[in-house]
Design an enzyme around this catalytic site. Structure first.
Site, PDB file in Angstrom:
ATOM      1  N   CYS A 252      -4.851   6.794  -0.320  1.00 25.83           N
ATOM      2  CA  CYS A 252      -5.910   7.631   0.250  1.00 25.83           C
ATOM      3  C   CYS A 252      -6.480   6.967   1.504  1.00 25.83           C
ATOM      4  O   CYS A 252      -5.840   6.963   2.543  1.00 25.83           O
ATOM      5  CB  CYS A 252      -6.982   7.920  -0.797  1.00 25.83           C
ATOM      6  SG  CYS A 252      -8.066   9.294  -0.347  1.00 25.83           S
TER       7      CYS A 252
ATOM      8  N   HIS B 203      -3.374  10.289  -4.815  1.00 22.86           N
ATOM      9  CA  HIS B 203      -3.755   9.218  -5.743  1.00 22.86           C
ATOM     10  C   HIS B 203      -2.719   9.114  -6.863  1.00 22.86           C
ATOM     11  O   HIS B 203      -2.884   9.719  -7.930  1.00 22.86           O
ATOM     12  CB  HIS B 203      -5.140   9.501  -6.342  1.00 22.86           C
ATOM     13  CG  HIS B 203      -6.277   9.292  -5.394  1.00 22.86           C
ATOM     14  ND1 HIS B 203      -6.973   8.107  -5.321  1.00 22.86           N
ATOM     15  CD2 HIS B 203      -6.820  10.114  -4.464  1.00 22.86           C
ATOM     16  CE1 HIS B 203      -7.916   8.207  -4.392  1.00 22.86           C
ATOM     17  NE2 HIS B 203      -7.841   9.418  -3.859  1.00 22.86           N
TER      18      HIS B 203
ATOM     19  N   GLU C  44      -2.179   6.826  -8.921  1.00 25.71           N
ATOM     20  CA  GLU C  44      -2.640   6.099 -10.113  1.00 25.71           C
ATOM     21  C   GLU C  44      -3.036   7.040 -11.250  1.00 25.71           C
ATOM     22  O   GLU C  44      -2.954   6.663 -12.426  1.00 25.71           O
ATOM     23  CB  GLU C  44      -3.821   5.186  -9.769  1.00 25.71           C
ATOM     24  CG  GLU C  44      -5.110   5.882  -9.376  1.00 25.71           C
ATOM     25  CD  GLU C  44      -5.241   6.148  -7.885  1.00 25.71           C
ATOM     26  OE1 GLU C  44      -6.380   6.325  -7.406  1.00 25.71           O
ATOM     27  OE2 GLU C  44      -4.199   6.188  -7.202  1.00 25.71           O
TER      28      GLU C  44
END
Length: 664
Positions: free
Chosen positions: A484, A616, A618
């Site tokens: 990001c 993102h 994750e």
């Protein structure tokens, strides 16, 4: 001798039936009244014959709920941070391993509508779901442990339910009633919970059979009382054996294990009308038998229903700890889980399920984690701005890095770098020499690390330090991953150092419009009037125009497009794309419109591993299925000489339906 009065003969059964229908003053009624009939099983049975037509408000007091669903509620007492989320996730993982379809939701007592605007220092990270919901970080635990894809409705806050009730009142849906916490707010909560419990979330398209509910906060908090009352009412809206209540409590060890905090916590719960079915005891050491007996005696619960949740080497041992104490067997006795139909996941039948499912899977993964912890460390310089918030501020990022380290059998070691410590003095400070020394020391720590990671963030604090970190990683040819804001600062650094645009920056950090080169710009469709839920949020397609030549595509098994979750207001200014490509920056991933750049990288001849993504990754990392960008980054940091071999191995492994669902 006095005459003994003889009792009349008991009337025969046939006559009793007749007597119940006649006037009590009739002459044939015996001296003693007849015995009353046994009460019916359901109140409705008693009232059916004489009940008036149902009132429109009846549904407010007794909301209609799906009767077949089973519920497991997890609450907490004594103090916060007991691990309710881990307990909820671990029990759900065990139930899923037994073949049940499971969902999960979090009830949060705070008045915020969602977690989107909450400080990471105070509340930890904001976890983003597929539908764009900005939620509590515990939903990340649920998704990672139970391999679910949840929605924004799975996180219910006080603010969200009051907003819903007030809007209904404004539409006139309460028929002029005085809207109250009971029954209107509690009834709305039950309706919401029932709706979530019927929503498929495991990829099968079938309704869940068991709904895990975590009640946030601590029993006794005034703001959580409506939720407790709603759950109490829910239990009595369901058939017997439909809801089990697990209460997490703390057993401190002060010259022995002390039970008084747990006793008071359970008595508080009892005072609210709830008897817990299972007590989960958090303690440093296994709960002693004497402690179990004391809790059982004081809390009206069998000693066999008191579970020890003691400290373990890593959290992936928790399912095994709970299984050893037969938690699923206990729930089976309370909820009659044997009555539920168990079906095999369709992903298993086609060989596409790579998730951890059985208890054996979890035990093996926990052993892998233990083995990785004993291996050679891989040091990641984590250049963040919310480091003082602890690990909770970056929980999903740390989980993704950890999953990846386990996959390459290395011990993850985080070197927390405050981004502001990389920013040189501006010239007007009183302690310029001290700042210079701090910057030099921080740069030395960066250079000593095996890889440099820059996470997302908002605001201009620490941005120059993050930009410096991205530039040093490129200059030193150190493995780099940016997420990001980590991609945006990598673009800014490239524009300044390679294109020579010294004033290059983001529109976010140039409020006074002093720069002529906004290489990062505000997304045109995003409103500037409000902040909450006002971003590009949720799962979006990311396409790789040249998958055969892309390092990022290789990490995803050679996929031509993937699905990943986004959360940003700013994007790359495409007007600079051609100039940057001419200087060697590769825009490897884009959205479906081909106007938004989602992935940048450098070629192997320019850098061994330099990757940054706007999304993102994750949020979709799972135990045993590490996020591809994080896996590639940690693998490169562990052995930079073998990056090309690692990429070739990922291509041979092929795509994973978790990121390429259209390929199932």
């Amino acid at each position: 001798m006095a005459e003994v009065r003889r009792m009349p003969d008991a009337p025969e059964p046939e006559r009793l039936a007749k007597l119940r229908k006649v006037d009590s003053t009739a002459s044939d009624v015996p001296a003693l009244p007849p015995p009353s009939p046994a009460p019916p099983d359901e109140f409705e049975e008693l009232m059916r014959s004489a009940a008036p037509p149902p009132s429109p408000a009846t549904a407010l007091f007794r909301p209609q709920v799906e009767k077949a669903t089973k519920y497991v509620v997890v609450s907490g007492g004594v103090c916060s941070s007991l691990g309710k989320g881990v307990a909820t996730s671990s029990i759900g993982a065990l139930l899923r391993g037994h073949g049940f379809r499971v969902t999960a939701m979090k009830l949060d007592p705070y008045i915020n509508v969602d977690a989107g605007l909450m400080s990471p220092y105070e509340h930890g990270e904001v976890y983003v779901l597929d539908d764009g919901g900005e939620t509590d970080l515990d939903l990340g635990n649920y998704e990672r442990m139970m391999y679910l894809s949840l929605g924004r409705s799975n996180n219910l806050t006080t603010g969200k339910i009051y907003d819903w009730v007030i809007k209904k009142e404004r539409r006139g849906e309460y028929l002029g009633k005085t809207v109250q916490v009971v029954p209107h707010v509690t009834g709305a909560m039950i309706e919401w919970i029932n709706g979530v419990a019927q929503t498929p979330c495991d990829g099968t398209g079938q309704k869940p059979q068991i709904c895990m509910i975590e009640l946030g906060g601590t029993i006794g908090d005034i703001e959580s009382m409506p939720f407790i009352e709603a759950l109490r009412q829910l239990k009595f809206s369901l058939p017997e054996n439909s809801l089990a209540w697990c209460h997490c409590s703390y057993i401190p060890n002060m010259s022995g294990q002390k039970t008084k905090p747990t006793q008071h916590s359970v008595k508080t719960l009892l005072g609210l009308g709830v008897q817990p079915d299972i007590i989960i005891c958090r303690s440093p050491d296994p709960v002693m038998e004497e402690t179990r007996k004391k809790i059982a005696n004081q809390c009206n619960i069998s000693a066999s229903r008191i579970i020890s949740a003691h400290d373990v080497n890593n959290l992936f041992h928790v399912p095994g700890v709970l299984a050893e104490q037969h938690v699923v067997g206990l729930l089976n006795g309370m909820l009659r889980l044997d009555d539920l139909e168990v079906s095999k996941s369709p992903l298993l039948s086609i060989g596409k399920d790579r998730s951890l499912r059985s208890l054996n899977d979890w035990n093996n993964f926990a052993k892998q984690v233990d083995q990785a912890e004993k291996s050679t460390p891989v040091v990641i310089a984590f250049v963040g701005k919310y480091n003082k918030g602890g690990g909770d501020a970056y929980q999903s990022v740390l989980a993704a890095l950890h999953h990846s380290a386990v996959a390459v059998t290395r011990k993850l070691k985080i070197d927390w770098i405050d981004a502001t410590h990389l920013e040189p003095p501006k010239g007007d400070e009183d302690n310029i020499e001290e700042i210079k020394a701090r910057v030099a020391e921080t740069e030395a720590r960066l250079k000593a690390a095996d890889g440099i990671f820059v996470p997302g963030g908002f605001g201009d604090r620490g941005v120059e330090g993050k930009t410096r970190a991205a530039g040093l990683a490129r200059e030193w040819k150190k493995p780099y991953l940016g997420v990001c804001l980590g991609m945006q600062v990598a673009v800014i650094s490239f524009a300044r150092d390679v294109l020579g645009l010294k004033d290059a920056t983001s529109e976010e950090f140039d409020k006074d419009k002093q720069s002529a080169n906004h290489v990062i710009m505000y997304m045109p469709e995003i409103s500037k009037e409000t902040m909450g839920a006002n971003m590009r949020l949720g799962t979006r397609w990311v396409e790789f125009p040249k998958p055969a030549n892309s390092m990022a595509a290789a990490l995803y098994g050679g996929a031509s497009r993937i699905q990943e979750r986004h959360r940003h207001r700013y994007e790359f200014n495409i007007e600079y794309k051609a100039r940057m490509e001419a200087k060697g920056l590769i825009f490897a991933g884009q959205d479906e419109s081909k106007e938004r750049m989602d992935v940048i990288e450098l070629s192997a001849k320019d850098h061994p591993f330099y990757l940054a993504v706007q999304y993102h990754p994750e949020y979709k990392s799972r135990p045993g299925q590490p996020s591809p960008p994080f896996y590639g980054f940690v693998a490169a940091a562990s052995n930079v000489e073998k990056v090309q071999d690692m990429l070739a191995s990922c291509r041979r492994a092929g795509t994973n339906q978790h990121w390429t669902p259209f390929m199932i």
